[in-house]
Design a protein around this motif. Structure first.
Motif, PDB file in Angstrom:
ATOM      1  N   GLU A  38       0.817  -1.215   0.000  1.00  0.00           N
ATOM      2  CA  GLU A  38       0.000   0.000   0.000  1.00  0.00           C
ATOM      3  C   GLU A  38       0.848   1.263   0.000  1.00  0.00           C
ATOM      4  OE1 GLU A  38      -4.016   0.686   2.258  1.00  0.00           O
ATOM      5  OE2 GLU A  38      -2.350   1.268   3.562  1.00  0.00           O
ATOM      6  N   HIS A  39       1.909   1.282   0.764  1.00  0.00           N
ATOM      7  CA  HIS A  39       2.805   2.440   0.705  1.00  0.00           C
ATOM      8  C   HIS A  39       4.237   2.029   1.012  1.00  0.00           C
ATOM      9  CE1 HIS A  39       2.719   3.052   5.173  1.00  0.00           C
ATOM     10  NE2 HIS A  39       1.553   2.467   5.022  1.00  0.00           N
ATOM     11  N   ALA A  40       5.162   2.934   0.719  1.00  0.00           N
ATOM     12  CA  ALA A  40       6.574   2.582   0.854  1.00  0.00           C
ATOM     13  C   ALA A  40       7.408   3.826   1.036  1.00  0.00           C
ATOM     14  CB  ALA A  40       7.049   1.822  -0.384  1.00  0.00           C
ATOM     15  N   GLU A  41       8.550   3.625   1.706  1.00  0.00           N
ATOM     16  CA  GLU A  41       9.461   4.741   1.963  1.00  0.00           C
ATOM     17  C   GLU A  41      10.868   4.184   2.029  1.00  0.00           C
ATOM     18  OE1 GLU A  41       8.117   7.028   5.374  1.00  0.00           O
ATOM     19  OE2 GLU A  41      10.035   8.107   5.370  1.00  0.00           O
ATOM     20  N   GLY A  42      11.776   4.761   1.269  1.00  0.00           N
ATOM     21  CA  GLY A  42      13.162   4.270   1.274  1.00  0.00           C
ATOM     22  C   GLY A  42      13.218   2.834   0.793  1.00  0.00           C
ATOM     23  N   GLY A  68       9.739   6.885  -2.679  1.00  0.00           N
ATOM     24  CA  GLY A  68       9.360   8.187  -2.113  1.00  0.00           C
ATOM     25  C   GLY A  68      10.524   9.102  -1.783  1.00  0.00           C
ATOM     26  N   HIS A  69      11.566   9.099  -2.594  1.00  0.00           N
ATOM     27  CA  HIS A  69      12.700  10.004  -2.337  1.00  0.00           C
ATOM     28  C   HIS A  69      12.200  11.453  -2.334  1.00  0.00           C
ATOM     29  CE1 HIS A  69      16.292  12.379  -3.034  1.00  0.00           C
ATOM     30  NE2 HIS A  69      16.978  11.342  -2.602  1.00  0.00           N
ATOM     31  N   PRO A  70      12.422  12.196  -1.232  1.00  0.00           N
ATOM     32  CA  PRO A  70      11.804  13.524  -1.099  1.00  0.00           C
ATOM     33  C   PRO A  70      12.161  14.489  -2.234  1.00  0.00           C
ATOM     34  CG  PRO A  70      12.866  12.866   0.964  1.00  0.00           C
ATOM     35  CD  PRO A  70      13.219  11.819  -0.051  1.00  0.00           C
ATOM     36  N   GLY A  71      13.423  14.520  -2.636  1.00  0.00           N
ATOM     37  CA  GLY A  71      13.843  15.439  -3.700  1.00  0.00           C
ATOM     38  C   GLY A  71      13.172  15.104  -5.024  1.00  0.00           C
ATOM     39  N   VAL A  75      10.251  17.441  -7.119  1.00  0.00           N
ATOM     40  CA  VAL A  75      10.359  17.792  -8.543  1.00  0.00           C
ATOM     41  C   VAL A  75       9.130  17.302  -9.311  1.00  0.00           C
ATOM     42  CG1 VAL A  75      11.642  17.212 -10.649  1.00  0.00           C
ATOM     43  CG2 VAL A  75      12.879  17.934  -8.591  1.00  0.00           C
ATOM     44  N   ALA A  76       8.711  16.070  -9.040  1.00  0.00           N
ATOM     45  CA  ALA A  76       7.563  15.495  -9.762  1.00  0.00           C
ATOM     46  C   ALA A  76       6.281  16.256  -9.438  1.00  0.00           C
ATOM     47  CB  ALA A  76       7.414  14.015  -9.414  1.00  0.00           C
ATOM     48  N   HIS A  77       6.070  16.555  -8.150  1.00  0.00           N
ATOM     49  CA  HIS A  77       4.855  17.289  -7.754  1.00  0.00           C
ATOM     50  C   HIS A  77       4.809  18.667  -8.406  1.00  0.00           C
ATOM     51  CE1 HIS A  77       4.296  14.625  -3.981  1.00  0.00           C
ATOM     52  NE2 HIS A  77       3.386  14.316  -4.879  1.00  0.00           N
ATOM     53  N   PRO A 390      17.528  -0.978  -2.875  1.00  0.00           N
ATOM     54  CA  PRO A 390      17.685   0.451  -3.202  1.00  0.00           C
ATOM     55  C   PRO A 390      19.044   0.923  -2.685  1.00  0.00           C
ATOM     56  CG  PRO A 390      15.561   0.049  -2.130  1.00  0.00           C
ATOM     57  CD  PRO A 390      16.340  -1.234  -2.043  1.00  0.00           C
ATOM     58  N   LEU A 391      19.689   1.819  -3.422  1.00  0.00           N
ATOM     59  CA  LEU A 391      21.023   2.280  -3.020  1.00  0.00           C
ATOM     60  C   LEU A 391      20.970   3.102  -1.736  1.00  0.00           C
ATOM     61  CD1 LEU A 391      22.426   3.351  -6.545  1.00  0.00           C
ATOM     62  CD2 LEU A 391      22.390   1.080  -5.488  1.00  0.00           C
ATOM     63  N   VAL A 392      19.777   3.511  -1.333  1.00  0.00           N
ATOM     64  CA  VAL A 392      19.610   4.317  -0.120  1.00  0.00           C
ATOM     65  C   VAL A 392      19.366   3.461   1.119  1.00  0.00           C
ATOM     66  CG1 VAL A 392      18.700   6.292  -1.429  1.00  0.00           C
ATOM     67  CG2 VAL A 392      17.103   4.587  -0.487  1.00  0.00           C
ATOM     68  N   ILE A 393      19.413   2.138   0.976  1.00  0.00           N
ATOM     69  CA  ILE A 393      19.130   1.252   2.116  1.00  0.00           C
ATOM     70  C   ILE A 393      20.137   1.517   3.255  1.00  0.00           C
ATOM     71  CG2 ILE A 393      20.585  -0.653   1.278  1.00  0.00           C
ATOM     72  CD1 ILE A 393      18.413  -2.615   2.255  1.00  0.00           C
ATOM     73  N   ASP A 394      19.689   1.438   4.514  1.00  0.00           N
ATOM     74  CA  ASP A 394      20.561   1.517   5.690  1.00  0.00           C
ATOM     75  C   ASP A 394      21.444   0.277   5.757  1.00  0.00           C
ATOM     76  OD1 ASP A 394      19.643   3.817   6.796  1.00  0.00           O
ATOM     77  OD2 ASP A 394      18.802   2.881   8.593  1.00  0.00           O
ATOM     78  N   ALA A 395      22.693   0.446   6.163  1.00  0.00           N
ATOM     79  CA  ALA A 395      23.587  -0.715   6.295  1.00  0.00           C
ATOM     80  C   ALA A 395      22.997  -1.739   7.274  1.00  0.00           C
ATOM     81  CB  ALA A 395      24.969  -0.264   6.757  1.00  0.00           C
ATOM     82  N   ASP A 396      22.397  -1.247   8.361  1.00  0.00           N
ATOM     83  CA  ASP A 396      21.834  -2.176   9.361  1.00  0.00           C
ATOM     84  C   ASP A 396      20.659  -2.955   8.794  1.00  0.00           C
ATOM     85  OD1 ASP A 396      23.671  -1.349  11.173  1.00  0.00           O
ATOM     86  OD2 ASP A 396      22.295  -0.058  12.318  1.00  0.00           O
ATOM     87  N   ASP A 397      19.843  -2.282   7.996  1.00  0.00           N
ATOM     88  CA  ASP A 397      18.692  -2.960   7.384  1.00  0.00           C
ATOM     89  C   ASP A 397      19.172  -4.018   6.388  1.00  0.00           C
ATOM     90  OD1 ASP A 397      16.975  -1.420   8.855  1.00  0.00           O
ATOM     91  OD2 ASP A 397      16.514  -0.015   7.227  1.00  0.00           O
TER      92      ASP A 397
END
Ligand code: PLP
Length: 411
Positions: A38-42, A68-71, A75-77, A390-397
């Motif tokens: 339903e939704h996702a972030e990072g 959902g990368h904020p930047g 831009v898209a919005h 994703p390249l933005v994944i946390d190392a711990d995750d």
């Protein structure tokens, strides 16, 4: 193989219902895992029942910058509210800057934007053939292009016609002629296949769909030298391997290779809109004149706004560095599994093919067990699992996700 109560008792109520309804009303050209997001972030996705999953597929690398990368969303919005499409019959204000930025990223003069990867591949085929007839002087109607065994370049009838995967190909002929297949990574075979009507070589620097298959060291550089010497164009399908995934902007960069045509897609649209492109110099892309190729949606204002932001992000080098850094962790953790439920691993940057020991189960069964533990990944070719977080994944995750894989394959 480890399973949990979740798989034993089936998926939770809303997921199960929506999953079944989707299956009932769609062609079964995919076999999705029974998760309904339903939704996702990072790097995290949440399903309709509130269960969280770590995304280790990243939309086959379309989501290199995460969900959902904020930047990118900003831009898209902003662009959505101003202008989305003019068609190429008119020029919009986002076009010039996107093309210049992408051309600069590639070190090339011209950009031809399309939408999907397969369209960019088709564009590269058309351009190489036209170049062959008009520049190289190939016999009319006789152009041939050399491709590799195990390739994946998309799903159009022309493209599946030069696939050697029976699932991709069988039942969809007749196919377009003009393609010669050689074993992937075999430079001598490419050389032997070149004749006076060869206009180009189309290959992936690393075969993604094939299971993250790397050619022998030196092959890509050798291919560059061979094609230059033989007056044959080199088209690098970097749709999945490119744009930061392997720790460099392009997988070709690992051998300091600049192909004649970059074929790009997936992450270029950041998982927001489909954006693909062929990028080359004027002596190649210049063969197209008005009316000879096109796309209603290609290069639309929303696509250019998002694509330009992607290029701007890649130009910092930050994401490539992250792929290298996290890739070292990925490699270390996966290599430790070899001999413990895993036959072999291939890693380049934050990208891996993991060959599962058949005694543990099929790739699909491992992915189902991972899902039950809150990790989403995708099998390919029966016993291989492709990991492309994703390249933005946390190392711990990432480490946690790899713990889950270790638990599953060790049984
Ligand atoms: C995904 C992919 C394509 C096709 O892209 P679509 O957007 O699905 O048409 C082509 N080449 C490679 C290497 C890919 O990974």
């Amino acid at each position: 193989m480890t399973t949990t109560a979740r798989t034993a008792t089936g998926t939770a109520p809303r997921s199960a219902e929506l999953f079944q309804r989707a299956e009932a009303r769609t062609a079964h050209n995919y076999k999705p895992l029974p998760v309904v997001v339903e939704h996702a972030e990072g790097a995290w996705m949440t399903d309709v029942d509130g269960t969280r999953y770590l995304d280790l597929l990243a939309g086959y690398s379309a989501l290199n910058f995460g969900h959902g990368h904020p930047g990118l969303l900003r831009v898209a919005h902003e662009q959505l509210d101003k202008l989305t499409l003019t068609s190429r019959a008119f020029v919009h204000d986002r076009f010039a800057d996107f093309c210049a930025a992408l051309g600069d990223l590639c070190g090339k003069e011209l950009v031809l934007p399309m939408n999907t990867g397969a369209e960019a591949v088709e564009t590269a085929i058309k351009v190489m053939r036209k170049w062959g007839y008009e520049v190289k002087g190939v016999t009319p109607g006789q152009a041939n292009i050399i491709v590799a065994s195990g390739n994946f370049h998309g799903r159009t009838t022309t493209i599946v016609g030069f696939s050697d995967d029976p699932d991709a190909r069988d039942g969809f002929g007749p196919f377009a002629p003009g393609f010669t297949m050689v074993p992937y990574g075999d430079l001598a075979a490419v050389e032997a296949a070149i004749d006076e009507n060869t206009v180009g070589v189309l290959m992936e620097p690393i075969q993604g769909e094939g299971g993250v298959v790397l050619p022998p060291d030196g092959f890509w550089k050798g291919l560059r030298e061979l094609t230059a010497r033989e007056n044959v164009l080199m088209a690098a399908d970097e749709i999945q391997a490119g744009l930061g995934r392997t720790g460099r902007t392009f997988a070709s960069d690992h051998e300091d290779v600049v192909p004649d045509l970059y074929v790009l897609g997936k992450a270029l649209g950041a998982g927001i809109v489909p954006v693909s492109a062929v990028v080359a110099d004027r002596d190649v892309l210049g063969v197209l004149r008005p009316g000879q190729h096109g796309s209603t949606f290609g290069g639309n204002a929303l696509a250019c706004a998002v694509g330009h932001e992607v290029v701007t992000m890649l130009a910092t080098g930050e994401y490539q560095a992250r792929a290298t850094e996290l890739g070292a962790l990925l490699r270390e953790r996966l290599e430790a599994l070899v001999g413990h439920g895993v036959h072999a691993v291939r890693v380049r940057g934050l990208w891996a093919g993991v060959d599962i020991d058949p005694a543990v189960g099929t790739g699909r069964e491992v992915c189902e067990a991972l899902m039950a533990r809150g990790v989403l990944a995708k099998d390919t070719h029966g016993s291989t699992i492709r990991l492309a977080p994703p390249l933005v994944i946390d190392a711990d995750d990432l480490a946690w996700g790899l713990d889950q894989l270790a638990e599953v394959v060790k049984g």
